[in-house]
Design a protein around this motif. Structure first.
Motif, short mmCIF file in Angstrom:
data_model
loop_
_atom_site.label_atom_id
_atom_site.label_comp_id
_atom_site.label_asym_id
_atom_site.label_seq_id
_atom_site.Cartn_x
_atom_site.Cartn_y
_atom_site.Cartn_z
N MET A 256 0.87 -1.20 0.55
CA MET A 256 0.14 0.15 -0.17
C MET A 256 0.67 1.53 -0.33
O MET A 256 0.66 2.61 -0.34
N ARG A 257 1.81 0.69 0.96
CA ARG A 257 2.73 2.04 0.54
C ARG A 257 3.19 2.88 -0.37
O ARG A 257 4.10 3.66 -1.15
N ILE A 258 3.19 1.49 -1.39
CA ILE A 258 4.12 1.87 -2.91
C ILE A 258 3.25 2.47 -4.04
O ILE A 258 3.37 3.41 -4.53
N ALA B 30 -16.82 1.86 0.27
CA ALA B 30 -15.24 1.04 -0.14
C ALA B 30 -15.21 0.27 1.40
O ALA B 30 -15.61 0.37 2.62
N VAL B 31 -13.63 0.51 1.60
CA VAL B 31 -13.26 -0.81 2.19
C VAL B 31 -12.03 0.05 2.89
O VAL B 31 -11.25 0.71 1.29
N GLU B 32 -11.29 -0.80 3.46
CA GLU B 32 -10.08 0.06 3.95
C GLU B 32 -8.79 0.47 3.41
O GLU B 32 -9.04 -1.15 2.22
N TYR B 33 -8.07 0.83 3.28
CA TYR B 33 -6.65 0.99 2.05
C TYR B 33 -6.87 0.91 0.95
O TYR B 33 -6.47 0.49 0.21
N GLY B 34 -8.18 1.44 0.60
CA GLY B 34 -8.60 2.12 -1.16
C GLY B 34 -8.96 0.31 -1.66
O GLY B 34 -8.65 0.69 -2.84
N GLY B 35 -9.06 -0.83 -0.53
CA GLY B 35 -9.27 -1.52 -1.81
C GLY B 35 -8.05 -2.48 -1.72
O GLY B 35 -8.07 -3.86 -2.20
N GLY B 36 -7.21 -2.25 -1.36
CA GLY B 36 -5.54 -2.63 -1.57
C GLY B 36 -5.30 -2.99 -2.60
O GLY B 36 -5.92 -2.91 -3.80
N ILE B 37 -4.41 -4.19 -3.01
CA ILE B 37 -4.18 -5.18 -3.68
C ILE B 37 -5.32 -5.84 -4.81
O ILE B 37 -5.11 -5.81 -6.21
N GLY B 38 -6.28 -6.20 -4.09
CA GLY B 38 -7.51 -6.90 -4.55
C GLY B 38 -8.34 -5.53 -5.88
O GLY B 38 -8.20 -6.00 -6.81
N ALA C 276 -6.53 -2.50 -12.39
CA ALA C 276 -5.60 -2.84 -13.75
C ALA C 276 -6.41 -3.89 -14.47
O ALA C 276 -6.10 -2.74 -15.91
N ARG C 277 -7.58 -4.80 -14.71
CA ARG C 277 -7.14 -5.69 -15.43
C ARG C 277 -8.88 -5.08 -16.23
O ARG C 277 -8.28 -5.06 -17.52
N ASP C 278 -8.96 -3.84 -15.98
CA ASP C 278 -9.80 -3.30 -16.05
C ASP C 278 -10.43 -2.41 -17.44
O ASP C 278 -10.19 -2.02 -17.85
N ILE C 279 -8.89 -1.99 -16.76
CA ILE C 279 -8.35 -0.38 -17.45
C ILE C 279 -8.01 -1.59 -19.31
O ILE C 279 -7.82 -0.87 -19.99
N VAL C 280 -7.30 -2.14 -19.21
CA VAL C 280 -6.94 -2.90 -19.52
C VAL C 280 -7.67 -3.34 -21.27
O VAL C 280 -7.81 -3.60 -21.78
N ARG C 281 -8.38 -3.63 -20.35
CA ARG C 281 -9.63 -4.41 -20.65
C ARG C 281 -10.65 -3.16 -21.38
O ARG C 281 -10.61 -3.89 -22.74
N ALA C 282 -10.27 -2.24 -21.12
CA ALA C 282 -10.67 -1.00 -21.53
C ALA C 282 -10.41 -0.60 -23.01
O ALA C 282 -10.85 -0.22 -23.92
N ALA C 283 -8.72 -0.61 -22.99
CA ALA C 283 -8.02 -0.67 -24.19
C ALA C 283 -7.95 -1.20 -25.15
O ALA C 283 -8.28 -0.82 -25.88
N ILE D 255 -17.78 -8.01 -3.77
CA ILE D 255 -18.60 -8.75 -2.03
C ILE D 255 -17.71 -9.23 -1.09
O ILE D 255 -18.24 -9.51 0.01
N ARG D 256 -17.04 -10.30 -1.81
CA ARG D 256 -16.19 -10.69 -0.43
C ARG D 256 -15.76 -9.93 0.50
O ARG D 256 -15.21 -9.71 1.51
N GLN D 257 -14.74 -8.91 -0.62
CA GLN D 257 -14.22 -7.65 0.76
C GLN D 257 -15.34 -6.96 1.76
O GLN D 257 -14.98 -6.33 3.05
N THR D 258 -16.29 -6.40 0.70
CA THR D 258 -17.18 -5.69 1.64
C THR D 258 -17.71 -6.71 2.70
O THR D 258 -17.84 -6.56 3.88
#
Length: 299
Positions: A1-3, A140-148, A154-161, A251-254
């Motif tokens: 997250m710091r990254i 939202a959840v803590e840490y902006g949702g983290g790596i998940g 990132a996946r959806d941005i690539v799919r959009a491109a 939904i799992r995060q939530t």
């Protein structure tokens, strides 16, 4: 997250724009003082990152139910200058201070996405012994949702491109935003082509164009943010209202987050994504019922 936090800081530096301040020149709370004084109940509406208070257009009937409405605004939108960045704890403190000016009034805090976490932190600082409800939509959840969340984004941005065959920010952002409606898989589902096309057309009126300065001012503090460990929600009645196809916060995060803060009930909307206020505006009816102490699932 710091990254992630460092990447955001480096991006800001590259843009030559670093919104260091946590508080801007103007009060972010927008409300009609006379209406607040008259009312027995106050509802404070808190949007998410890259969201205008226009997302709460569907709450006008809350006034008929006796609520005075107040809205928390973010930098760069709704008349606010980009002279600070969104600091969730600072926002929560401002909202709690506002609510505590009216100790004889019931309070409902309605948060969308990032606004859900802000509502929770604010609720903990509202004077105990009064009626306080928190209704968090697509929270939202803590840490902006983290790596998940970062990986799905990132996946959806690539799919959009790939889908748009473009590297233009405007093209990718529009396609990504469209995927927030019913979930990104819906974009390629023939059965959803007609309703999706209609919502995308209607969405031109409400989606915020991606502005790097606004995005950074809204998201700078999110990757490293967590709720206080001593968060005290005693006496606060809370519920989450979420799309079951939400690609931002799964939904799992939530449900995991809901369990962590005391077993908060989660009301799920099948076939819906992150933009419930737009695709299922009846969510505000359900939230109002909840704030009035009724079961949101009752017709």
């Amino acid at each position: 997250m710091r990254i992630l936090h460092l990447i955001a800081a480096l991006a800001l530096t590259a843009c030559g724009y670093i919104p260091v301040a946590k508080v801007g020149a103007d009060d972010p709370l927008l409300f009609e003082a006379a209406a607040v004084e008259r009312a027995d109940k106050i509802a404070v509406f808190i949007p998410g990152a890259l969201s205008s208070i226009d997302v709460f257009e569907g709450t006008r009937n809350w006034q008929e139910a006796g609520y005075a409405r107040a809205f928390y605004r973010y930098p760069g939108l709704d008349g606010m200058a980009i002279d600070h960045h969104v600091d969730p704890s600072t926002a929560a403190a401002r909202i709690a201070a506002f609510a505590n000016r009216y100790p004889d009034k019931d309070i409902a805090l309605v948060g969308y996405s990032t606004g859900g976490l802000i509502a929770l932190e604010a609720a903990a600082d509202i004077t105990k012994g009064r009626t306080v409800h928190v209704a968090a939509m697509s929270t939202a959840v803590e840490y902006g949702g983290g790596i998940g969340t970062a990986a799905r984004g990132a996946r959806d941005i690539v799919r959009a491109a790939v889908a748009t065959k473009s590297l233009r920010k405007a093209d990718i952002w529009k396609r990504y935003w469209s995927g927030l409606l019913f979930g990104p898989d819906a974009l390629d589902d023939p059965a959803l082509a007609a309703p999706l096309a209609q919502k995308i057309t209607e969405g031109e009126k409400i989606y915020v164009k991606l502005d790097p300065q606004i995005a950074l001012a809204h998201a700078l503090a999110l990757p490293g943010w967590e709720l206080p460990r001593d968060l005290d929600l005693t006496g606060v009645t809370t519920a989450f209202f979420v799309g079951l196809n939400d690609p931002v916060f799964s939904i799992r995060q939530t449900t995991t987050f809901a369990a962590q803060i005391g077993g908060v009930p989660v009301y799920g909307y099948p076939g819906q994504g992150h933009l419930l206020f737009f695709t299922r505006p009846d969510v505000y009816r359900d939230m109002l019922q909840f704030a009035q102490g009724q079961d949101p699932l009752d017709p």
